[in-house]
Design a protein around this motif. Structure first.
Motif, short mmCIF file in Angstrom:
data_model
loop_
_atom_site.label_atom_id
_atom_site.label_comp_id
_atom_site.label_asym_id
_atom_site.label_seq_id
_atom_site.Cartn_x
_atom_site.Cartn_y
_atom_site.Cartn_z
N PHE A 112 72.01 46.66 48.69
CA PHE A 112 71.35 47.95 48.89
C PHE A 112 70.96 48.15 50.35
CE2 PHE A 112 67.51 50.69 48.73
CZ PHE A 112 68.10 51.83 48.21
N LYS A 113 70.46 47.06 50.96
CA LYS A 113 69.96 47.18 52.34
C LYS A 113 70.99 46.70 53.34
CE LYS A 113 65.59 48.31 51.26
NZ LYS A 113 64.28 48.62 51.77
N ILE A 114 71.42 47.60 54.20
CA ILE A 114 72.32 47.27 55.29
C ILE A 114 71.78 47.99 56.52
CG2 ILE A 114 74.64 47.62 56.23
CD1 ILE A 114 75.73 47.25 53.41
N PRO A 115 71.62 47.39 57.67
CA PRO A 115 72.07 46.05 58.05
C PRO A 115 71.33 44.89 57.35
CG PRO A 115 70.71 47.02 59.78
CD PRO A 115 70.95 48.09 58.76
N HIS A 116 71.96 43.75 57.46
CA HIS A 116 71.36 42.48 57.03
C HIS A 116 70.43 42.06 58.16
CE1 HIS A 116 72.21 37.86 56.72
NE2 HIS A 116 71.10 38.16 56.08
N VAL A 117 69.12 42.25 57.93
CA VAL A 117 68.13 41.94 58.96
C VAL A 117 67.18 40.89 58.44
CG1 VAL A 117 66.28 42.83 60.43
CG2 VAL A 117 68.19 44.31 59.83
N TRP A 119 65.83 36.54 58.12
CA TRP A 119 66.15 35.11 58.09
C TRP A 119 66.92 34.76 56.84
CZ3 TRP A 119 64.36 31.80 62.10
CH2 TRP A 119 63.50 32.41 63.02
N SER A 120 68.15 34.28 57.00
CA SER A 120 68.95 33.83 55.87
C SER A 120 69.37 32.39 56.07
CB SER A 120 70.19 34.71 55.71
OG SER A 120 69.86 35.91 55.05
N GLN A 121 69.70 31.75 54.95
CA GLN A 121 70.12 30.36 55.02
C GLN A 121 71.61 30.26 55.30
OE1 GLN A 121 68.32 29.66 51.17
NE2 GLN A 121 67.50 27.75 51.97
N TYR A 141 68.04 33.74 62.14
CA TYR A 141 67.77 35.18 62.17
C TYR A 141 69.04 35.98 62.40
CZ TYR A 141 65.57 39.64 63.23
OH TYR A 141 65.19 40.97 63.20
N CYS A 143 71.07 39.92 62.29
CA CYS A 143 70.90 41.36 62.38
C CYS A 143 72.27 41.98 62.59
CB CYS A 143 69.96 41.73 63.53
SG CYS A 143 69.67 43.49 63.63
N TYR A 160 75.40 37.20 52.02
CA TYR A 160 74.62 38.45 51.93
C TYR A 160 75.60 39.51 51.45
CZ TYR A 160 71.29 42.17 52.85
OH TYR A 160 70.43 43.25 52.70
N LYS A 182 66.77 33.91 68.81
CA LYS A 182 65.67 34.48 68.02
C LYS A 182 65.42 33.67 66.77
CE LYS A 182 64.76 37.34 70.84
NZ LYS A 182 63.47 37.15 71.49
#
Lengths: 197, 272
Positions: A112-117, A119-121, A141, A143, A160, A182
């Motif tokens: 649903f949310k783009i961009p991917h902003v 902290w992801s693993q 981090y 973005c 993602y 970052k």
């Protein structure tokens, strides 16, 4: 000297700050001749794929950059700088990428949310110099709205919407989709690994 | 897995961090760079620095403060407060901010959002929206009002001192269309009261746009953070006093959220 390419729209200042923090001499570079003097080259990225490629071409940096990479000089692409390594991007169908990695950069979908902003693993899938000391499942981090597909050179993936290349490594060529400048201590470790290779 | 972000906010006035209730009754909360360092060590996912100085001198101090905070910081930094032009934003970014937040100036001139996004990229533009619940029509009982969508939120500007007729949900959608990369949403009803975030407001905005929403205003107990993620669909939560005055640590808060099944990034002690 570490050359950090400034093509006008990137975030070269924060990359410079991080490189200097790690004790390395670095310089923001906007002209092709500086690439020859550099020990290593960083291509940071932010913004639109077309803007980056056009700007590199207009500054006559595209070919010198390709030559430097092919000569074996250490290269680190960040975010859009990773995407530049592919053959092209759906963000700018008329532009060609450097074509060092196979495949095209695509738009993230299925979320649903783009961009991917945030902290992801990342999951480490094969050993890489830039990932030394980085545990699988470490957070970084991100973005971005577009992603580089997983290839044989993919060292770490992130999920993602789909699974994509979080880090790639091919001989002297390194790139990360996240922003090491970052990403706290993990990010500094990735930068340090690159600077010390 | 994308973690829910916890973002400490430094409200700065003349080079000091201050905190009040609904922008009034300010009290000193310390030195910005020192607090930033502490939050970085505790595992903050990002920092927001909002300038609430009203004076020209205060604004000049802000650039110095941003520089000092950014110097040793390797996580994203958003700066806002009084950004009115592309040049204001450029100066903040040049001092080490990664994103700029625009509020009043964007409401008065929505094209500013587009100009900023064109110049610096959407990832650098945060639309800060201060919203206040509208007085409910007395004719309907509360549950009927919810059903009939009679609860609305209007945008307020100038630090909450001036009402507008702008619907907060509509403005959030417009800001996204103009190129904002994130929304920093403050509930003026909840701000400073420490009685919980406005989850209805946060959820309404978060489902109306495709960009991340940072919930702000009302953080009190750790449970409030869990609520705004689970019920409010927030992508990130911002707080100030609970961290400044050490009601609990960021690390402790994140461990609690993890126990509630919320994805968070926990930085081990001594690792940051």
């Amino acid at each position: 000297m570490i050359a950090v390419i400034d093509y006008g729209a990137g975030n070269s200042a924060s990359v410079l700050k991080a490189v200097q923090h790690l004790g390395f001499t670095s310089k923001s570079v906007i002209a092709p001749e500086c690439l020859q003097d550099a020990e290593k080259i960083v291509l940071p990225g932010q913004g639109h794929f077309a803007t980056m490629m056009t700007s590199l071409r207009e500054r006559h940096m595209l070919e010198p950059l390709r030559e430097a990479i092919e000569s074996g000089k250490g290269f680190l692409g960040i975010c859009l700088g990773l995407q530049a390594l592919y053959e092209g991007s759906d963000e700018a169908p008329d532009e060609q990428g450097l074509g060092i990695l196979p495949g095209r950069v695509r738009k993230l979908e299925g979320v649903f949310k783009i961009p991917h902003v945030g902290w992801s693993q990342m999951e480490v899938r094969q050993p890489a110099k830039i990932l030394e000391g980085i545990a699988s499942s470490s957070f970084a981090y991100f973005c971005h709205s577009y992603y580089g597909p997983v290839t044989a050179q993919t060292a770490a993936t992130t999920q993602y919407g789909q699974k994509f290349s979080a880090a790639v490594e091919l001989r002297n060529i390194h790139a990360v989709q996240f922003h090491p400048e970052k990403s706290g201590e993990i990010g500094l470790q990735v930068l340090k690994n690159f600077l010390e290779t | 897995m994308l973690a829910k972000r916890i973002i400490p906010c430094l409200d700065c006035k003349d080079g000091r961090v201050v905190k009040g209730v609904q922008f009034e009754h300010l009290r000193d909360a310390g030195d910005p760079a020192t607090l930033a360092e502490r939050y970085n060590e505790e595992g903050a996912d990002e920092l927001v620095l909002l300038d609430i100085s009203a004076s020209r001198e205060g604004r000049a101090t802000l650039l110095q403060t941003v520089h000092q905070v950014a110097r040793q910081l390797f996580i994203p930094l958003t700066v806002g407060g009084g950004v009115r032009t592309v040049e204001d934003a450029r100066r903040l970014l040049a001092q080490g901010a990664d994103k700029v937040a625009v509020n009043t100036a964007a409401v008065e001139n929505p094209q500013l959002v587009r100009e900023l996004a064109d110049r610096f990229g959407s990832q650098a533009v945060v639309a800060a929206i201060d919203a206040r619940r509208q007085r409910l029509p007395p004719s309907l009982p509360p549950d009927e009002q919810l059903k009939s969508r009679a609860i609305t939120w209007n945008v307020v500007i100038y630090g909450g001192t001036r009402e507008t007729a702008l619907d907060a949900i509509g403005w959030a959608r417009q800001a996204e269309a103009l190129g904002a990369g994130e929304i920093l949403l403050t509930s003026m009803d909840a701000d400073g009261a420490q009685t919980g975030f406005d989850c209805e407001l946060t959820s309404a905005i978060s489902h109306a746009v495709h960009i991340p929403v940072i919930a702000s205003g009302g953080a009190g107990r750790p449970e409030d953070f869990a609520e705004v993620f689970l019920r409010g669909a927030a992508d990130a939560a911002l707080a100030a006093s609970v961290f400044h005055f050490r009601q609990y640590s960021l690390r402790g808060l994140k461990k609690y959220l993890e126990s509630r099944g919320i994805p968070v990034r926990i930085v081990a002690e001594g690792e940051a």
